[in-house]
Design a protein around this motif. Structure first.
Motif, PDB file in Angstrom:
ATOM      1  N   LYS A  16       0.833  -1.212   0.000  1.00 49.65           N
ATOM      2  CA  LYS A  16       0.000   0.000   0.000  1.00 49.65           C
ATOM      3  C   LYS A  16       0.862   1.254   0.000  1.00 49.65           C
ATOM      4  N   GLN A  17       1.983   1.175   0.699  1.00 45.57           N
ATOM      5  CA  GLN A  17       2.877   2.333   0.808  1.00 45.57           C
ATOM      6  C   GLN A  17       3.845   2.324  -0.370  1.00 45.57           C
ATOM      7  N   SER A  18       3.818   3.399  -1.141  1.00 47.44           N
ATOM      8  CA  SER A  18       4.678   3.444  -2.328  1.00 47.44           C
ATOM      9  C   SER A  18       6.160   3.548  -1.955  1.00 47.44           C
ATOM     10  N   SER A  19       6.437   3.865  -0.702  1.00 49.65           N
ATOM     11  CA  SER A  19       7.834   3.962  -0.250  1.00 49.65           C
ATOM     12  C   SER A  19       8.488   2.595  -0.046  1.00 49.65           C
ATOM     13  N   VAL A  20       7.698   1.511  -0.124  1.00 52.88           N
ATOM     14  CA  VAL A  20       8.283   0.167   0.003  1.00 52.88           C
ATOM     15  C   VAL A  20       8.870  -0.240  -1.349  1.00 52.88           C
ATOM     16  N   ILE A  21      10.200  -0.254  -1.440  1.00 54.16           N
ATOM     17  CA  ILE A  21      10.868  -0.656  -2.678  1.00 54.16           C
ATOM     18  C   ILE A  21      10.914  -2.180  -2.757  1.00 54.16           C
ATOM     19  N   LYS A  22      11.235  -2.805  -1.634  1.00 48.58           N
ATOM     20  CA  LYS A  22      11.226  -4.267  -1.542  1.00 48.58           C
ATOM     21  C   LYS A  22      10.685  -4.615  -0.163  1.00 48.58           C
ATOM     22  N   GLY A  23       9.659  -5.428  -0.126  1.00 48.65           N
ATOM     23  CA  GLY A  23       9.094  -5.826   1.167  1.00 48.65           C
ATOM     24  C   GLY A  23       9.691  -7.149   1.601  1.00 48.65           C
ATOM     25  N   ILE A  24       8.822  -8.136   1.788  1.00 52.91           N
ATOM     26  CA  ILE A  24       9.264  -9.473   2.209  1.00 52.91           C
ATOM     27  C   ILE A  24       9.880 -10.202   1.016  1.00 52.91           C
ATOM     28  N   GLY A  25      10.890 -11.027   1.266  1.00 54.76           N
ATOM     29  CA  GLY A  25      11.366 -11.904   0.203  1.00 54.76           C
ATOM     30  C   GLY A  25      12.815 -11.724  -0.189  1.00 54.76           C
ATOM     31  N   ASP A  26      13.583 -10.922   0.551  1.00 52.41           N
ATOM     32  CA  ASP A  26      15.023 -10.864   0.309  1.00 52.41           C
ATOM     33  C   ASP A  26      15.709 -10.816   1.671  1.00 52.41           C
ATOM     34  N   ASP A  27      16.978 -10.440   1.705  1.00 51.64           N
ATOM     35  CA  ASP A  27      17.670 -10.435   2.997  1.00 51.64           C
ATOM     36  C   ASP A  27      17.183  -9.319   3.912  1.00 51.64           C
ATOM     37  N   GLY A  28      16.523  -8.330   3.326  1.00 57.33           N
ATOM     38  CA  GLY A  28      15.988  -7.237   4.131  1.00 57.33           C
ATOM     39  C   GLY A  28      14.973  -6.469   3.320  1.00 57.33           C
ATOM     40  N   ALA A  29      14.183  -5.653   4.004  1.00 56.62           N
ATOM     41  CA  ALA A  29      13.252  -4.770   3.298  1.00 56.62           C
ATOM     42  C   ALA A  29      14.017  -3.529   2.843  1.00 56.62           C
ATOM     43  N   ILE A  30      13.576  -2.932   1.757  1.00 52.35           N
ATOM     44  CA  ILE A  30      14.169  -1.670   1.295  1.00 52.35           C
ATOM     45  C   ILE A  30      13.084  -0.603   1.273  1.00 52.35           C
ATOM     46  N   ILE A  31      13.393   0.502   1.916  1.00 53.49           N
ATOM     47  CA  ILE A  31      12.451   1.618   2.066  1.00 53.49           C
ATOM     48  C   ILE A  31      13.052   2.874   1.436  1.00 53.49           C
ATOM     49  N   ASN A  32      12.243   3.611   0.736  1.00 51.47           N
ATOM     50  CA  ASN A  32      12.669   4.896   0.183  1.00 51.47           C
ATOM     51  C   ASN A  32      11.989   6.007   0.979  1.00 51.47           C
ATOM     52  N   PRO A  33      12.659   6.521   1.997  1.00 53.26           N
ATOM     53  CA  PRO A  33      11.990   7.474   2.891  1.00 53.26           C
ATOM     54  C   PRO A  33      11.576   8.754   2.146  1.00 53.26           C
ATOM     55  N   VAL A  34      10.486   9.346   2.611  1.00 50.33           N
ATOM     56  CA  VAL A  34       9.975  10.578   1.992  1.00 50.33           C
ATOM     57  C   VAL A  34      10.809  11.760   2.475  1.00 50.33           C
ATOM     58  N   ASN A  35      11.212  12.564   1.528  1.00 48.44           N
ATOM     59  CA  ASN A  35      11.979  13.776   1.822  1.00 48.44           C
ATOM     60  C   ASN A  35      11.249  14.693   2.808  1.00 48.44           C
ATOM     61  N   GLY A  36      11.961  15.171   3.828  1.00 48.39           N
ATOM     62  CA  GLY A  36      11.351  16.114   4.773  1.00 48.39           C
ATOM     63  C   GLY A  36      10.589  15.444   5.892  1.00 48.39           C
TER      64      GLY A  36
ATOM     65  N   VAL B  34      18.911   9.877   5.103  1.00 48.00           N
ATOM     66  CA  VAL B  34      19.749  10.673   4.190  1.00 48.00           C
ATOM     67  C   VAL B  34      19.111  10.676   2.800  1.00 48.00           C
ATOM     68  N   ASN B  35      19.028  11.863   2.249  1.00 47.61           N
ATOM     69  CA  ASN B  35      18.479  12.026   0.905  1.00 47.61           C
ATOM     70  C   ASN B  35      19.212  11.168  -0.129  1.00 47.61           C
ATOM     71  N   GLY B  36      18.480  10.469  -0.964  1.00 48.23           N
ATOM     72  CA  GLY B  36      19.111   9.690  -2.034  1.00 48.23           C
ATOM     73  C   GLY B  36      19.540   8.301  -1.597  1.00 48.23           C
ATOM     74  N   GLU B  37      19.361   8.012  -0.312  1.00 50.50           N
ATOM     75  CA  GLU B  37      19.692   6.669   0.173  1.00 50.50           C
ATOM     76  C   GLU B  37      18.426   5.905   0.517  1.00 50.50           C
ATOM     77  N   HIS B  38      18.476   4.620   0.297  1.00 49.99           N
ATOM     78  CA  HIS B  38      17.394   3.756   0.752  1.00 49.99           C
ATOM     79  C   HIS B  38      17.757   3.178   2.108  1.00 49.99           C
ATOM     80  N   LEU B  39      16.721   2.947   2.895  1.00 48.92           N
ATOM     81  CA  LEU B  39      16.931   2.317   4.189  1.00 48.92           C
ATOM     82  C   LEU B  39      16.691   0.817   4.033  1.00 48.92           C
ATOM     83  N   VAL B  40      17.606   0.017   4.580  1.00 49.59           N
ATOM     84  CA  VAL B  40      17.463  -1.441   4.538  1.00 49.59           C
ATOM     85  C   VAL B  40      17.202  -1.919   5.963  1.00 49.59           C
TER      86      VAL B  40
END
Lengths: 322, 322
Positions: A16-36, B34-40
């Motif tokens: 649901k959250q577009s900031s989830v780049i990769k959820g379950i299914g790898d060594d870790g989740a990847i999140i793209n935090p929102v600026n600000g 940090v801007n431009g970085e993904h969080l794992v």
């Protein structure tokens, strides 16, 4: 159970959250935090027969309760829920259907807040141990810390206090109907995200969730902010049905029994008027229960004012003269 | 123990990572990404007598191992470690000094990577259950997913395989000296953050950490990437002392026993040359063990080539003809 990656098996097809780049299914989740925005993270573990019992709670209830307690921390940080992770350790007698029941209790609540499950782990253990880690976002300009109370602030609380403890008393008395309002308050608490959302344009609110009772939460605020807080017993919001309890029990339930997962906090007089209006328009109960004193003596403490007395209120709810 | 906020008591006076706005001591941690970085983010639970035993491990070792296993996931995502959270459930016989021993094992490793402890929880339970959640950062342009292997890629592994299993055999044989190299590999694994750091200018590396054995990890890559991977038994890096083992045991240790926490992955031929050079200059062993085949049949599988045979290698290390 370890071999079969249970968490993987219940992963969503989409997030649901577009900031989830990769959820379950790898060594870790990847999140793209929102600026600000700042990321808020909180974690809590609940253990069978310590924090809950299968004697009076279904596995779905337990799932709900563990996640709700964690989301309550996000509310107390003024943040919008985003994702969660779940680590379940369970006895070898558990099969997938039981784990799914636990997860179903979480999923129903998570859906309500548009939260994504982004990771976790299942392991074997002797007793059921559940750790949930929750993630939320808040504008970097918002301050919801325990350390941000100021002299002359209004002290307020959402909802009513002591209802979860009163519900637990019903359970102890052998009543376990889920139609009972108070039992539901114990088993299926609703975190106060609505308050956090409604007030997200107010810069400073010193905020804490009522997990251990307001005696404890207010003392935390007093210590972290180095202020003296005075609350008035006659203003503590209590359900009319509970007023038949003897006063000692009523005080124990409403001041030092926790798990209501309401919010207690302080704000400026001006902001209090705005908060009241906002909450009123959304049907969120908020009550002015006291204020932060002029702190001439530089003492961190909480005072409970009653009809006849004015006593120091300890973390555990014990009252004394000095 | 619950009353005394242990995690709060061991919090740092300052945080190494400037992105920590609020660490321990409120309802949640606040992070300024940090801007431009993904969080794992990755999490793992370890349970007494399931994942570790106090019979041959000190509490410090256990702390080290749980955190190391989690950091290994960050390495496999190509990320730089930042923070961690710790949830410890322990029997009521544990006192603070024992919890501190567990944390000391973590702190030593965390310091090495400049990681900050930003939260956690302590609860009572019948057996020791530790959940660690780790956070890392990586450039958004880097791809380290299991799903990113491509035809004609080189397959490589860091370090040597099967050493943790061989160390565990020493322990089972009654040898428990921590001076023993192999026992140390089991008890005090070192995650391959050095590899992740050295290769952080290479855009695509399909990467997995060896927690369950490369038979399992390579099958995960094959399935997620929908490719056929062929590895050559004669190229598997093995310590000379282990070569005396009978072949079945050696294969079991090096292919399907995990917890070496090395990294296994695939990359393009061009990138392989760059990776070799970078790793050589830093003393990081990397070995070319196979390649990704042309996938004419569109089959996700792993093939193990031996002197005489070419058999399909299952997740559990079992080999068969088709």
């Amino acid at each position: 159970m370890e071999e079969f990656n249970f968490i993987n098996s219940i992963k969503s097809k989409y997030y649901k959250q577009s900031s989830v780049i990769k959820g379950i299914g790898d060594d870790g989740a990847i999140i793209n935090p929102v600026n600000g925005e700042h990321l808020v993270i909180s974690t809590d573990t609940m253990v069978e027969n310590v924090h809950f019992s299968l004697d009076y709670m279904a596995l779905e209830d337990i799932g709900h309760r563990v996640l709700a307690a964690n989301i309550s921390d996000l509310a107390a940080m003024g943040s919008r829920p985003l994702y969660y992770m779940v680590n379940i350790s369970s006895p070898s007698t558990y099969d997938n259907s039981q784990l799914i029941q636990i997860m179903n209790g979480m999923t129903a609540l998570a859906c309500h807040y548009q939260m994504d499950l982004i990771g976790g782990d299942t392991t074997s253990s002797d007793q059921l141990v559940i750790t949930v880690t929750v993630f939320g976002a808040k504008l970097s300009s918002l301050n919801r810390l325990r350390s941000s109370a100021k002299e002359n602030d209004i002290v307020f609380v959402t909802g009513r206090l002591g209802e979860a403890a009163y519900g637990f008393k019903y359970i102890q008395d052998g009543i376990a109907s889920k139609d009972n309002y108070f039992i539901n308050r114990h088993i299926r608490p609703i975190p106060r995200i609505d308050f956090a959302e409604e007030t997200n344009d107010i810069k400073r609110i010193c905020l804490n969730d009522v997990s251990d009772g307001i005696a404890s939460e207010l003392n935390e605020i007093a210590e972290e902010s180095n202020v003296t807080i005075e609350i008035d017993w006659s203003n503590i919001p209590i359900h009319h049905e509970m007023k038949d309890l003897d006063k000692a029990t009523l005080k124990q339930f409403s001041l030092s029994s926790g798990e209501d997962f309401e919010l207690v906090g302080t704000c400026s007089q001006d902001d209090w008027e705005r908060i009241q209006k906002k909450c009123e328009s959304k049907g969120i109960a908020v009550t002015h229960i006291g204020h932060v004193l002029n702190n001439d003596q530089n003492q961190a403490k909480v005072i409970l004012k009653d009809e006849k007395s004015r006593l120091v209120l300890n973390r555990d709810g014990y009252q004394h003269g000095k």
